[in-house]
Design a protein around this motif. Structure first.
Motif, PDB file in Angstrom:
ATOM      1  N   GLY A  16      26.718  -7.688  -3.839  1.00  0.00           N
ATOM      2  CA  GLY A  16      26.454  -8.938  -3.123  1.00  0.00           C
ATOM      3  C   GLY A  16      24.980  -9.266  -3.093  1.00  0.00           C
ATOM      4  O   GLY A  16      24.458  -9.770  -2.100  1.00  0.00           O
ATOM      5  N   GLY A  18      23.241 -11.433  -4.855  1.00  0.00           N
ATOM      6  CA  GLY A  18      22.831 -12.745  -5.359  1.00  0.00           C
ATOM      7  C   GLY A  18      22.065 -13.582  -4.347  1.00  0.00           C
ATOM      8  O   GLY A  18      21.334 -14.509  -4.717  1.00  0.00           O
ATOM      9  N   GLN A  19      22.235 -13.294  -3.071  1.00  0.00           N
ATOM     10  CA  GLN A  19      21.534 -14.083  -2.042  1.00  0.00           C
ATOM     11  C   GLN A  19      21.411 -13.278  -0.762  1.00  0.00           C
ATOM     12  O   GLN A  19      21.919 -12.162  -0.662  1.00  0.00           O
ATOM     13  CB  GLN A  19      22.289 -15.390  -1.771  1.00  0.00           C
ATOM     14  N   GLY A  20      20.731 -13.856   0.210  1.00  0.00           N
ATOM     15  CA  GLY A  20      20.682 -13.297   1.560  1.00  0.00           C
ATOM     16  C   GLY A  20      20.137 -11.883   1.625  1.00  0.00           C
ATOM     17  O   GLY A  20      19.137 -11.531   0.978  1.00  0.00           O
ATOM     18  N   GLY A  22      21.409  -8.996   0.580  1.00  0.00           N
ATOM     19  CA  GLY A  22      21.528  -8.217  -0.660  1.00  0.00           C
ATOM     20  C   GLY A  22      20.410  -8.534  -1.639  1.00  0.00           C
ATOM     21  O   GLY A  22      19.855  -7.626  -2.283  1.00  0.00           O
ATOM     22  N   ASN A  93      26.732  -3.904   0.084  1.00  0.00           N
ATOM     23  CA  ASN A  93      26.312  -4.994   0.966  1.00  0.00           C
ATOM     24  C   ASN A  93      27.239  -6.214   0.909  1.00  0.00           C
ATOM     25  O   ASN A  93      27.284  -6.987   1.868  1.00  0.00           O
ATOM     26  CB  ASN A  93      24.882  -5.405   0.569  1.00  0.00           C
ATOM     27  N   GLY A  95      29.830  -8.974   1.360  1.00  0.00           N
ATOM     28  CA  GLY A  95      30.710  -9.192   2.507  1.00  0.00           C
ATOM     29  C   GLY A  95      30.967 -10.666   2.718  1.00  0.00           C
ATOM     30  O   GLY A  95      30.236 -11.528   2.228  1.00  0.00           O
ATOM     31  N   VAL A 116      37.511  -7.335   0.881  1.00  0.00           N
ATOM     32  CA  VAL A 116      36.109  -7.572   0.478  1.00  0.00           C
ATOM     33  C   VAL A 116      35.139  -6.729   1.309  1.00  0.00           C
ATOM     34  O   VAL A 116      34.172  -6.183   0.781  1.00  0.00           O
ATOM     35  CB  VAL A 116      35.749  -9.077   0.584  1.00  0.00           C
ATOM     36  N   SER A 144      27.250  -2.454   7.427  1.00  0.00           N
ATOM     37  CA  SER A 144      28.303  -2.778   8.396  1.00  0.00           C
ATOM     38  C   SER A 144      27.814  -3.982   9.214  1.00  0.00           C
ATOM     39  O   SER A 144      27.245  -4.921   8.663  1.00  0.00           O
ATOM     40  CB  SER A 144      28.578  -1.538   9.258  1.00  0.00           C
ATOM     41  N   LYS A 164      34.337  -4.200   9.610  1.00  0.00           N
ATOM     42  CA  LYS A 164      33.021  -3.567   9.717  1.00  0.00           C
ATOM     43  C   LYS A 164      33.089  -2.255  10.502  1.00  0.00           C
ATOM     44  O   LYS A 164      32.290  -1.347  10.275  1.00  0.00           O
ATOM     45  CB  LYS A 164      32.032  -4.540  10.364  1.00  0.00           C
ATOM     46  N   GLY A 191      22.123  -6.986  13.193  1.00  0.00           N
ATOM     47  CA  GLY A 191      22.480  -7.950  14.232  1.00  0.00           C
ATOM     48  C   GLY A 191      22.439  -9.345  13.633  1.00  0.00           C
ATOM     49  O   GLY A 191      22.994  -9.578  12.561  1.00  0.00           O
ATOM     50  N   ASP A 196      22.613 -17.542   4.873  1.00  0.00           N
ATOM     51  CA  ASP A 196      23.645 -18.581   4.792  1.00  0.00           C
ATOM     52  C   ASP A 196      24.856 -18.253   5.662  1.00  0.00           C
ATOM     53  O   ASP A 196      25.544 -19.135   6.149  1.00  0.00           O
ATOM     54  CB  ASP A 196      24.127 -18.731   3.341  1.00  0.00           C
ATOM     55  N   VAL A 198      25.123 -17.214   8.575  1.00  0.00           N
ATOM     56  CA  VAL A 198      25.045 -17.609   9.992  1.00  0.00           C
ATOM     57  C   VAL A 198      24.504 -19.031  10.176  1.00  0.00           C
ATOM     58  O   VAL A 198      24.187 -19.440  11.293  1.00  0.00           O
ATOM     59  CB  VAL A 198      24.185 -16.597  10.799  1.00  0.00           C
TER      60      VAL A 198
END
Ligand SMILES: NC(=O)c1ccc[n+]([C@@H]2O[C@H](COP(=O)([O-])OP(=O)(O)OC[C@H]3O[C@@H](n4cnc5c(N)ncnc54)[C@H](O)[C@@H]3O)[C@@H](O)[C@H]2O)c1
Length: 253
Positions: A16, A18-20, A22, A93, A95, A116, A144, A164, A191, A196, A198
């Motif tokens: 994962g 590709g973004q965020g 990860g 990562n 999710g 997933v 998690s 999780k 947390g 993206d 959230v």
């Protein structure tokens, strides 16, 4: 900051990526000397991250696979080992989130989020183990969530929290079984991290979450990447089966 060369020549896989969160983990590991496999089900975003690493002078391979499918995970590991020779570090990562109220979750949605968020970690850890046991070394970090401790989050629901929570138990069990082979297995429970995932949060909910946090600010993907960097580095050689809150002082459990 840790030395740039601390992970020089290590081979890392980030799912994962590709973004965020990860993406940031992958870039941080690359900056620390790793050759990094960029997994994502989204080809374009995975390719962008790999290109960013290569443009900065690093080494990377794009791995477009759905990590909830056993055969895809097998092929992904074969590809990275074929390219770089071994696998030293794995960060699970990838999710997804589900926001439906408990009474509205369909069987299909339940199966998908468990596949997933949890089955993928099982598949990846088991496949990583087949390489790392033989090498007698390796570092695995599973992402998690605080939702896994609370039974759901501010955005994610019961199904998300359950998936999780499963990652937490899985991490401890795998740590126990792979420890004798020199493999460290830990989890991070982020947390509220600005990604993206959230972005649909209302201002009211945002204020509520921040109010309950000691540090009164949302986390950045870099906050999680820094914790991953520590856990996969030699500084954490004696840490295994640990569930590390990286949440700005939200849980404090
Ligand atoms: N953002 C937060 O506040 C927060 C909090 C706690 C935990 N987390 C966890 O951190 C991880 C990363 O979250 P994020 O906020 O960066 O999310 P994100 O939605 O920004 O990124 C997730 C990435 O995973 C990829 N992905 C989804 N399903 C996949 C699959 N089956 N196979 C391969 N790739 C897949 C997506 O394409 C995407 O690039 C997730 O596991 C999430 O549950 C996030």
């Amino acid at each position: 900051m840790l030395q740039e060369s601390i992970l020089k020549g290590k081979i890392a896989l980030v799912t994962g990526a590709g973004q965020g969160i990860g993406r940031e983990i992958a870039l941080t590991l690359a900056q620390s000397g790793c050759k990094v496999g960029i997994n994502d089900s989204n080809r374009q975003s995975a390719t962008n991250v790999a290109q960013e690493i290569i443009a900065a002078g690093g080494s990377s391979i794009v791995l477009v696979h759905d990590v909830s499918v056993a055969s895809e995970v097998q092929i992904m590991y074969q590809a990275i080992v074929q390219e770089f020779g071994q696998i030293d570090i794995v960060v699970n990562n990838a999710g997804i989130i589900l926001k439906n109220a408990f009474c509205e979750i369909t069987e299909e949605q339940w199966d998908r989020i468990i596949a997933v968020n949890l089955k993928s970690v099982f598949l990846s850890c088991q496949t990583a183990a087949s390489y790392m046991r033989e090498q007698r070394s390796g570092k695995i970090v599973n992402i998690s969530s605080v939702a896994g401790k609370k039974g759901g989050g501010f955005l994610g629901n019961t199904a998300y929290g359950t998936s999780k929570a499963g990652v937490i138990a899985l991490t401890k069990g795998v740590a126990r079984e792979l420890g004798p082979f020199g493999v460290n297995v830990n989890a991070i429970t982020p947390g509220f991290i600005e990604t993206d995932m959230v972005k649909s949060m209302t201002n009211e909910l945002r204020a509520t979450i921040l109010g309950g946090m000691a540090l009164k600010r949302p986390g950045k993907p870099r906050d999680i990447a820094n914790a991953v960097l520590y856990l996969v580095s030699p500084l954490a050689d004696f840490i295994s089966g640990e569930i590390m809150d990286v949440d700005g002082g939200l849980m404090m459990d």
